[in-house]
Write a protein that holds these residues in place. Structure first.
Motif, PDB file in Angstrom:
ATOM      1  N   SER A   5      -0.575  25.089 -12.633  1.00 49.20           N
ATOM      2  CA  SER A   5      -0.608  23.726 -13.162  1.00 49.20           C
ATOM      3  C   SER A   5       0.159  22.770 -12.266  1.00 49.20           C
ATOM      4  CB  SER A   5      -0.032  23.705 -14.580  1.00 49.20           C
ATOM      5  OG  SER A   5      -0.057  22.402 -15.115  1.00 49.20           O
ATOM      6  N   ASP A   6       1.325  23.200 -11.772  1.00 47.22           N
ATOM      7  CA  ASP A   6       2.120  22.355 -10.872  1.00 47.22           C
ATOM      8  C   ASP A   6       1.357  22.062  -9.587  1.00 47.22           C
ATOM      9  OD1 ASP A   6       4.240  22.195 -12.628  1.00 47.22           O
ATOM     10  OD2 ASP A   6       5.354  23.847 -11.690  1.00 47.22           O
ATOM     11  N   THR A   9       0.843  -1.191   0.000  1.00 48.18           N
ATOM     12  CA  THR A   9       0.000   0.000   0.000  1.00 48.18           C
ATOM     13  C   THR A   9       0.879   1.242   0.000  1.00 48.18           C
ATOM     14  OG1 THR A   9      -0.164   0.553   2.362  1.00 48.18           O
ATOM     15  CG2 THR A   9      -1.551  -1.244   1.558  1.00 48.18           C
ATOM     16  N   GLY A  10       0.292   2.348  -0.430  1.00 48.54           N
ATOM     17  CA  GLY A  10       0.961   3.634  -0.373  1.00 48.54           C
ATOM     18  C   GLY A  10      -0.059   4.737  -0.525  1.00 48.54           C
ATOM     19  N   SER A  11       0.289   5.933  -0.079  1.00 47.44           N
ATOM     20  CA  SER A  11      -0.666   7.029  -0.059  1.00 47.44           C
ATOM     21  C   SER A  11      -0.552   7.977  -1.237  1.00 47.44           C
ATOM     22  CB  SER A  11      -0.500   7.840   1.231  1.00 47.44           C
ATOM     23  OG  SER A  11      -0.774   7.050   2.351  1.00 47.44           O
ATOM     24  N   ASN A  12       0.599   7.989  -1.877  1.00 50.15           N
ATOM     25  CA  ASN A  12       0.837   9.052  -2.841  1.00 50.15           C
ATOM     26  C   ASN A  12       0.894   8.526  -4.261  1.00 50.15           C
ATOM     27  OD1 ASN A  12       2.206  11.146  -4.402  1.00 50.15           O
ATOM     28  ND2 ASN A  12       2.434  12.159  -2.435  1.00 50.15           N
ATOM     29  N   ALA A  13      -0.009   9.025  -5.101  1.00 51.05           N
ATOM     30  CA  ALA A  13      -0.076   8.561  -6.489  1.00 51.05           C
ATOM     31  C   ALA A  13       1.199   8.885  -7.252  1.00 51.05           C
ATOM     32  CB  ALA A  13      -1.268   9.193  -7.200  1.00 51.05           C
ATOM     33  N   TYR A  14       1.919   9.936  -6.833  1.00 47.17           N
ATOM     34  CA  TYR A  14       3.154  10.290  -7.534  1.00 47.17           C
ATOM     35  C   TYR A  14       4.142   9.134  -7.498  1.00 47.17           C
ATOM     36  CZ  TYR A  14       7.456  12.741  -8.686  1.00 47.17           C
ATOM     37  OH  TYR A  14       8.614  13.126  -9.275  1.00 47.17           O
ATOM     38  N   ILE A  15       4.216   8.449  -6.370  1.00 43.18           N
ATOM     39  CA  ILE A  15       5.136   7.316  -6.232  1.00 43.18           C
ATOM     40  C   ILE A  15       4.822   6.262  -7.279  1.00 43.18           C
ATOM     41  CG2 ILE A  15       5.755   5.384  -4.721  1.00 43.18           C
ATOM     42  CD1 ILE A  15       5.330   7.300  -2.371  1.00 43.18           C
ATOM     43  N   CYS A  60      -3.713  16.628  -7.071  1.00 44.47           N
ATOM     44  CA  CYS A  60      -4.257  15.406  -7.656  1.00 44.47           C
ATOM     45  C   CYS A  60      -3.355  14.206  -7.375  1.00 44.47           C
ATOM     46  CB  CYS A  60      -4.455  15.573  -9.156  1.00 44.47           C
ATOM     47  SG  CYS A  60      -5.764  16.756  -9.595  1.00 44.47           S
ATOM     48  N   ASN A  61      -2.036  14.403  -7.385  1.00 45.38           N
ATOM     49  CA  ASN A  61      -1.116  13.311  -7.079  1.00 45.38           C
ATOM     50  C   ASN A  61      -1.256  12.826  -5.641  1.00 45.38           C
ATOM     51  OD1 ASN A  61      -0.027  13.235  -9.624  1.00 45.38           O
ATOM     52  ND2 ASN A  61       1.770  14.452  -9.129  1.00 45.38           N
ATOM     53  N   SER A  62      -1.662  13.719  -4.747  1.00 44.40           N
ATOM     54  CA  SER A  62      -1.885  13.323  -3.353  1.00 44.40           C
ATOM     55  C   SER A  62      -3.180  12.538  -3.198  1.00 44.40           C
ATOM     56  CB  SER A  62      -1.941  14.566  -2.462  1.00 44.40           C
ATOM     57  OG  SER A  62      -3.180  15.247  -2.611  1.00 44.40           O
ATOM     58  N   LEU A  63      -3.968  12.490  -4.271  1.00 47.89           N
ATOM     59  CA  LEU A  63      -5.285  11.836  -4.305  1.00 47.89           C
ATOM     60  C   LEU A  63      -6.321  12.559  -3.447  1.00 47.89           C
ATOM     61  CD1 LEU A  63      -4.240   8.065  -4.256  1.00 47.89           C
ATOM     62  CD2 LEU A  63      -4.511   9.613  -6.187  1.00 47.89           C
ATOM     63  N   LEU A  64      -6.041  13.819  -3.080  1.00 49.84           N
ATOM     64  CA  LEU A  64      -7.048  14.615  -2.378  1.00 49.84           C
ATOM     65  C   LEU A  64      -8.215  14.912  -3.304  1.00 49.84           C
ATOM     66  CD1 LEU A  64      -7.874  16.306   0.133  1.00 49.84           C
ATOM     67  CD2 LEU A  64      -6.608  18.216  -0.881  1.00 49.84           C
ATOM     68  N   ALA A  65      -7.911  15.212  -4.570  1.00 45.29           N
ATOM     69  CA  ALA A  65      -8.940  15.504  -5.565  1.00 45.29           C
ATOM     70  C   ALA A  65      -8.573  14.834  -6.879  1.00 45.29           C
ATOM     71  CB  ALA A  65      -9.098  17.014  -5.755  1.00 45.29           C
TER      72      ALA A  65
END
Length: 403
Positions: A250-251, A117-123, A257-262
């Motif tokens: 944009s950044d 599991t992981g929390s950050n979509a960037y990873i 979005c990468n944090s999956l907050l939105a």
């Protein structure tokens, strides 16, 4: 603490075990990935009693010594016998430096089934996709749907239960709060939001302009379901006295979005059958966090919240969602799942002929035979004779029957 079952997810994971792929559970913080991993551990212990399990939870002090890829690799070798039915379960894998190197080696050796599991979509869009390409499958984990919300809180389906769900959202941890205590609910949600901002955005991306990040989060929350671009946001912020370039906007949007907050939702040209890259919409992964940022103003934001809830309901059930564009008309959602497709309009109340004409008329203009649905908060659903074939659901009915 008792674990409340989430059978849909466990069934989904179990069906994919031992199929030659690593499994990666991804989702916003506090949506229940850790509990799912523990539920999976229990399932394996019950249904595969001869199997060996190496379980690592990086949020527990017991696993502080597993800091690097070498530590992880050696722990797996020591815990999992060669040639056996082995499972390596890792919670918050990103906290192990170079974890992907150990996983790649264990995968190549066919030592174990790996579930992380992981929390950050960037990873998972960077390290995993480049270094573990073709070796893993993502399994999205969402906050509770309405049916799960009822189960977690011991409630029956009712207007009051729906109103509570629309207000506080579906984070599983709220089941340990007094949900009628607004201060306690607010404190819990604020804690989750602060953690996402600090760990998944500020620390990861070394952000300096914290006030703008918070203002942007509030802006997105307040404009759920509205079409806008980075240009629109930049102009708005300038009107508020804060100058910031479109590239910076944009950044920051990408970081959120990468944090999956939105989630950013693209437009789909129904006539041309293609996705459009401009003027997208945003929806929160959990509408309770969205409400936190907007002051829990349920009545003043009801249509936005309804859209957010319907959007997440569709994701939970495996639909891919876009915003529909049909010439000059807009369709709230175009949802696809394999060969299935459905068009949806969401509105608060069908209280006037103009509203009925707008919501049903837009759907009627789509000249294909895929299902078309209007969702509203009216007390009674049912078809409108002047628009045959277009189904009308009350929100409660939609959330409890449509999958």
């Amino acid at each position: 603490m008792n674990l409340i079952d989430r059978p849909k997810y466990i069934s989904h994971i179990v069906q994919r075990l031992n199929k030659g792929m690593m499994l990666v559970l991804i989702g916003q913080r506090r949506v229940g990935k850790s509990f799912l991993l523990r539920l999976l551990k229990t399932w394996i212990e019950t249904n595969r009693p001869e199997a060996s399990i190496a379980y690592i939870n990086k949020e527990l002090k017991d696993f502080d010594t597993i800091k690097t890829a070498d530590h992880l690799y050696n722990f797996a070798l020591e815990t999992l016998p060669e040639g056996g039915e082995n499972y390596l379960l890792i919670d918050e894998v990103q906290d192990i430096e170079g974890y992907e190197n150990a996983l790649r080696s264990l995968y190549a050796e066919e030592r174990c089934q790996i579930v992380i599991t992981g929390s950050n979509a960037y990873i998972f869009s960077s390290e995993l996709s480049t270094r573990l390409s073709g070796r893993y499958m993502e399994i999205p984990v969402h906050s509770l749907g309405y049916d799960e919300f009822l189960n977690f809180h011991g409630l029956r389906d009712s207007d009051d239960s729906l109103r509570l769900f629309l207000t506080i959202g579906g984070l599983p941890g709220l089941s340990r709060c007094k949900v009628d205590d607004e201060a306690e609910v607010r404190d819990y949600l604020q804690g989750v939001y602060n953690t996402i901002l600090m760990k998944d955005i500020l620390m990861r991306h070394k952000i300096r302009n914290v006030p703008f990040l918070e203002n942007l989060s509030h802006f997105i929350a307040d404009n759920i379901g509205k079409l806008f671009s980075t240009h629109n946001i930049s102009n708005y912020m300038k009107s508020q006295g804060e100058k910031i370039s479109e590239s910076s906007v944009s950044d920051y949007v990408r970081f959120i979005c990468n944090s999956l907050l939105a989630n950013q939702v693209m437009r789909y040209n129904i006539h041309g059958k293609k996705l459009l890259e401009t003027l997208n919409k945003f929806y929160f992964a959990d509408h309770g966090l969205r409400n936190l940022l907007c002051g829990f103003n349920l009545l003043g934001s009801i249509e936005k919240i309804m859209e957010n809830v319907v959007y997440n309901h569709l994701l939970i059930h495996g639909w891919k969602v876009a915003v529909g564009l049909l010439r000059s008309a807009e369709i709230d959602f175009v949802a696809t799942r394999g060969d299935e497709k459905v068009y949806l309009q969401i509105t608060y109340l069908l209280s006037s002929e103009d509203t009925v004409k707008r919501e049903f008329g837009n759907l009627a203009a789509i000249k294909d035979n895929y299902p078309k649905i209007v969702v509203s908060m009216d007390p009674v659903g049912g078809e409108f004779p002047q628009y045959p074939g277009i189904r009308h659901y009350t929100l409660r009915k939609f959330l409890t029957t449509f999958a």
